[in-house]
Scaffold this motif. Structure first.
Motif, PDB file in Angstrom:
ATOM      1  N   GLU A  68       0.307 -12.905   1.386  1.00  0.00           N
ATOM      2  CA  GLU A  68      -0.671 -13.706   1.865  1.00  0.00           C
ATOM      3  C   GLU A  68      -0.512 -15.005   2.514  1.00  0.00           C
ATOM      4  O   GLU A  68       0.294 -15.637   1.577  1.00  0.00           O
ATOM      5  N   GLY A  81      -9.160   2.229  -1.424  1.00  0.00           N
ATOM      6  CA  GLY A  81      -8.781   1.454  -2.396  1.00  0.00           C
ATOM      7  C   GLY A  81      -9.743   0.783  -3.021  1.00  0.00           C
ATOM      8  O   GLY A  81     -10.948   0.621  -2.656  1.00  0.00           O
ATOM      9  N   PHE A 105      -1.152  -7.940  -6.864  1.00  0.00           N
ATOM     10  CA  PHE A 105      -2.633  -7.797  -7.308  1.00  0.00           C
ATOM     11  C   PHE A 105      -2.588  -6.097  -7.815  1.00  0.00           C
ATOM     12  O   PHE A 105      -1.804  -5.375  -7.148  1.00  0.00           O
ATOM     13  N   GLU A 112       0.362   4.686   1.774  1.00  0.00           N
ATOM     14  CA  GLU A 112       0.136   5.647   2.762  1.00  0.00           C
ATOM     15  C   GLU A 112       1.569   6.551   2.998  1.00  0.00           C
ATOM     16  O   GLU A 112       1.590   7.744   2.782  1.00  0.00           O
ATOM     17  N   GLY A 151      -9.966  -3.014  -5.536  1.00  0.00           N
ATOM     18  CA  GLY A 151      -9.268  -4.110  -5.925  1.00  0.00           C
ATOM     19  C   GLY A 151      -9.341  -4.295  -7.441  1.00  0.00           C
ATOM     20  O   GLY A 151     -10.283  -5.024  -7.806  1.00  0.00           O
ATOM     21  N   GLY A 168     -13.656  -2.898  -2.689  1.00  0.00           N
ATOM     22  CA  GLY A 168     -13.276  -1.489  -2.411  1.00  0.00           C
ATOM     23  C   GLY A 168     -13.325  -1.478  -0.732  1.00  0.00           C
ATOM     24  O   GLY A 168     -13.904  -2.266  -0.237  1.00  0.00           O
ATOM     25  N   HIS A 169     -12.246  -0.371  -0.489  1.00  0.00           N
ATOM     26  CA  HIS A 169     -12.411  -0.172   1.113  1.00  0.00           C
ATOM     27  C   HIS A 169     -11.625   1.267   1.065  1.00  0.00           C
ATOM     28  O   HIS A 169     -10.756   1.491   0.639  1.00  0.00           O
ATOM     29  N   MET A 187      -8.647 -13.406  -6.929  1.00  0.00           N
ATOM     30  CA  MET A 187      -9.562 -12.705  -5.802  1.00  0.00           C
ATOM     31  C   MET A 187      -8.600 -12.279  -4.768  1.00  0.00           C
ATOM     32  O   MET A 187      -8.726 -11.516  -3.855  1.00  0.00           O
ATOM     33  N   GLY A 223      -4.657 -12.904  -4.403  1.00  0.00           N
ATOM     34  CA  GLY A 223      -3.610 -12.898  -4.984  1.00  0.00           C
ATOM     35  C   GLY A 223      -2.297 -12.206  -3.985  1.00  0.00           C
ATOM     36  O   GLY A 223      -2.948 -11.879  -2.824  1.00  0.00           O
ATOM     37  N   THR A 265       0.938  -1.348  -0.089  1.00  0.00           N
ATOM     38  CA  THR A 265      -0.106   0.125  -0.050  1.00  0.00           C
ATOM     39  C   THR A 265       1.050   1.443   0.123  1.00  0.00           C
ATOM     40  O   THR A 265       2.233   1.139   0.180  1.00  0.00           O
ATOM     41  N   ARG A 274       1.259  -8.418  -1.485  1.00  0.00           N
ATOM     42  CA  ARG A 274       1.224  -8.771   0.016  1.00  0.00           C
ATOM     43  C   ARG A 274       1.362 -10.260   0.019  1.00  0.00           C
ATOM     44  O   ARG A 274       0.837 -11.110  -0.663  1.00  0.00           O
ATOM     45  N   PHE A 327     -11.060   4.463   4.001  1.00  0.00           N
ATOM     46  CA  PHE A 327     -10.759   4.804   5.127  1.00  0.00           C
ATOM     47  C   PHE A 327     -10.448   6.248   5.711  1.00  0.00           C
ATOM     48  O   PHE A 327      -9.939   7.154   4.512  1.00  0.00           O
ATOM     49  N   TYR A 352      -5.607   8.959  -2.083  1.00  0.00           N
ATOM     50  CA  TYR A 352      -5.162   9.407  -0.980  1.00  0.00           C
ATOM     51  C   TYR A 352      -5.650  11.010  -0.838  1.00  0.00           C
ATOM     52  O   TYR A 352      -5.237  11.769  -1.661  1.00  0.00           O
ATOM     53  N   GLU A 364     -15.035  -8.358  -0.862  1.00  0.00           N
ATOM     54  CA  GLU A 364     -14.689  -6.970  -0.932  1.00  0.00           C
ATOM     55  C   GLU A 364     -13.945  -6.352  -1.984  1.00  0.00           C
ATOM     56  O   GLU A 364     -12.985  -6.866  -2.370  1.00  0.00           O
TER      57      GLU A 364
HETATM   58  C1  P5A Z   1      -6.822   1.777   1.204  1.00  0.00           C
HETATM   59  C2  P5A Z   1      -5.985   2.240  -0.266  1.00  0.00           C
HETATM   60  C3  P5A Z   1      -5.924  -0.224   1.483  1.00  0.00           C
HETATM   61  O1  P5A Z   1      -4.727  -0.909   1.473  1.00  0.00           O
HETATM   62  N1  P5A Z   1      -4.567   1.821   1.331  1.00  0.00           N
HETATM   63  C4  P5A Z   1      -4.675   2.230   0.339  1.00  0.00           C
HETATM   64  C5  P5A Z   1      -5.922   1.245   1.758  1.00  0.00           C
HETATM   65  N2  P5A Z   1      -6.952  -1.009   1.750  1.00  0.00           N
HETATM   66  S1  P5A Z   1      -7.146  -2.514   1.548  1.00  0.00           S
HETATM   67  O2  P5A Z   1      -8.550  -2.926   2.093  1.00  0.00           O
HETATM   68  O3  P5A Z   1      -5.924  -3.304   2.344  1.00  0.00           O
HETATM   69  O4  P5A Z   1      -7.087  -2.921   0.212  1.00  0.00           O
HETATM   70  C6  P5A Z   1      -7.783  -2.366  -0.749  1.00  0.00           C
HETATM   71  C7  P5A Z   1      -8.684  -3.320  -1.725  1.00  0.00           C
HETATM   72  O5  P5A Z   1      -7.476  -3.996  -2.470  1.00  0.00           O
HETATM   73  C8  P5A Z   1      -8.118  -5.433  -2.763  1.00  0.00           C
HETATM   74  N3  P5A Z   1      -7.363  -6.591  -2.152  1.00  0.00           N
HETATM   75  C9  P5A Z   1      -6.889  -7.579  -2.851  1.00  0.00           C
HETATM   76  N4  P5A Z   1      -7.054  -7.935  -4.041  1.00  0.00           N
HETATM   77  C10 P5A Z   1      -6.493  -9.227  -4.344  1.00  0.00           C
HETATM   78  N5  P5A Z   1      -5.796  -9.700  -3.781  1.00  0.00           N
HETATM   79  C11 P5A Z   1      -5.336  -9.584  -2.487  1.00  0.00           C
HETATM   80  N6  P5A Z   1      -4.450 -10.170  -1.778  1.00  0.00           N
HETATM   81  C12 P5A Z   1      -6.018  -8.048  -2.063  1.00  0.00           C
HETATM   82  N7  P5A Z   1      -5.826  -7.522  -0.745  1.00  0.00           N
HETATM   83  C13 P5A Z   1      -6.471  -6.481  -0.945  1.00  0.00           C
HETATM   84  C14 P5A Z   1      -9.530  -5.368  -1.982  1.00  0.00           C
HETATM   85  O6  P5A Z   1     -10.594  -5.132  -3.159  1.00  0.00           O
HETATM   86  C15 P5A Z   1      -9.370  -4.254  -1.112  1.00  0.00           C
HETATM   87  O7  P5A Z   1     -10.725  -3.669  -0.756  1.00  0.00           O
END
Ligand code: P5A
Length: 439
Positions: free
Chosen positions: A142, A316, A155, A111, A318, A283-284, A150, A152, A109, A140, A286, A161, A281
């Protein structure tokens, strides 16, 4: 695009290691190739969809007043030491050393990086509000990458921001993104439900996830059915206006992810409005105030001459996850059924008898006319069997199929099929060409 010249490695067999339908279909249609756990090559068909989603996101971010830039994937660890997240982030962060033994990382990410850009150039409240975004690959590590793109490890994310002088300003920026997200997902043919969510490692006290309801979703979600029936704010929304009522119209209804779920409040809903489902999920967003600006000293001069840490939020989407989510939401027993706005091609043109002079000529003329009218056409000019051609077109799910065969041509007609409804119509070529010319 002629299919004989394209690269579309479709396969008949459902891959055994793909647990959900979107992953199976993405592998079968040759949209992606897995190169390692949670790491994919985007093959031409998949890449086209990814680019279309990216473009819709870009247009809706720009409409909401955000400004695009591009930050790198590799970051210096020093910035993360300033914010205090280098040690907090844990094993999901891929840590790398360069040849000079400097600590680097592949950004999960941005920030810290954007706060550094901001503090370098912005010194006064007069340069605010500001919202900067990019669409860039993240990594990430994971524990359990799964379900294809979905979850990954590498990604594509759109991350925005926002920077404001005051908390009120930051909350207004949050509302803009809230509305822009609903419009963007709606344009893709999806109903995304905003739900109160946990903030996790990003931080802050206000956050919403945007959830697509799907049986194969990773999270359990709970919401009031009334929320699902609300239309999006609309593309004519005035982003300079106060969007409080647009947001409250939706946040008045109960909607929460598992971590934020309040059993008592949910139970009080009338039974026919209780939706307990699973969701993806996509989008997210904050609001986290000065969590990064304070430790990183991103300060601006206010109207009273005082230097104050800037108020921030991050948002964010995805982008690569959306490709899978869209297929989860839009498929049938024959394959994918792309919504028009994100389809890799608009039309599939099937030549039933390649080599037949009349069929070849009609296809050529239709192809040229559709292309001139701005439609993206995938022209099946292979000599495969008719059954194989139809099955492949259904599998890859283009919204419209046009079949040119000798029997119809004798009457000057082609068959037009709507992939979603399955409706077929005999249409006169002359009529179709006239319509295309007029469009
Ligand atoms: C928001 C933007 C953030 O990282 N920082 C910058 C904040 N948010 S989040 O929720 O962690 O991630 C934002 C969106 O990224 C997608 N996402 C993923 N897609 C695929 N594989 C992954 N491992 C993964 N992790 C997060 C999601 O859609 C998430 O809402």
């Amino acid at each position: 695009m002629r299919l004989s010249k394209f690269f579309l490695p479709v396969s008949k067999e459902a891959p055994s290691d793909a647990a959900i339908v979107s992953h199976q279909l993405m592998l079968r249609t040759g949209m992606v190739r897995q190169n390692g756990a949670g790491i994919y090559t985007w093959l031409p068909l998949g890449y086209r969809v990814l680019k279309r989603i990216e473009q819709i996101v870009r247009e809706e971010m720009n409409r909401a007043g955000a400004v695009e830039l591009l930050m790198p994937t590799l970051q210096q660890a020093d910035l993360w030491r300033e914010s205090g997240r280098y040690d907090d982030y844990g094993k999901e962060m891929l840590r790398i050393k360069d040849r000079h033994d400097r600590d680097m990382l592949y950004g999960p990410t941005n920030e810290e990086l954007i706060t550094d850009v901001f503090r370098t150039y912005v010194k006064s409240y007069k340069q605010l509000p500001l919202n900067l975004y990019h669409q860039q690959w993240k990594f990430r590590d994971e524990v359990r990458p799964r379900f294809g793109v979905m979850r990954g490890r590498e990604f594509l994310m759109k991350d925005a921001y926002s920077f404001d002088l005051t908390e009120d300003g930051a909350r207004a920026a949050y509302r803009k993104m809230f509305c822009a997200y609903l419009n963007a997902f709606n344009r893709m043919g999806l109903t995304a439900v905003p739900m109160r969510a946990d903030t996790g490692p990003i931080g802050g006290d206000l956050s919403h996830e945007f959830i697509i309801l799907a049986e194969t979703g990773e999270s359990a979600v709970f919401c009031d059915k009334a929320l699902l029936d609300l239309p999006p704010p609309g593309l004519d929304l005035d982003f300079d206006a106060d969007l409080t009522s647009e947001v409250e119209k939706r946040t008045q209804f109960y909607a929460a992810t598992e971590e934020m779920h309040d059993e008592a409040v949910f139970d009080a809903l009338p039974d026919d409005r209780k939706v307990s489902a699973r969701g993806i999920e996509v989008g997210h967003i904050f609001y986290f105030g000065t969590k990064y600006s304070k430790p990183m000293n991103a300060v601006v001069q206010g109207p009273d001459g005082q230097m104050v840490p800037v108020q921030m939020g991050s948002y964010g989407i995805g982008v690569s996850r959306l490709v899978g989510a869209l297929i989860e939401a839009c498929h049938d027993e024959s394959g994918i059924v792309w919504p028009e706005a994100v389809a890799p091609f608009d039309v599939g043109l099937i030549n039933m008898r390649v080599g037949d002079e009349a069929c070849d000529a009609a296809c050529k003329e239709l192809y040229a006319a559709m292309s001139a009218a701005g439609q993206e056409v995938l022209y099946d000019d292979t000599d495969d069997r008719a059954g194989a051609k139809f099955a492949r077109m259904d599998l890859i799910g283009l919204p419209r199929q046009i079949t040119v065969g000798p029997r119809g041509l004798a009457d000057g007609k082609v068959e037009v099929k709507d992939r979603k409804t399955g409706d077929k119509q005999e249409v006169s070529i002359a009529h179709m060409l006239a319509q295309l010319k007029a469009s």
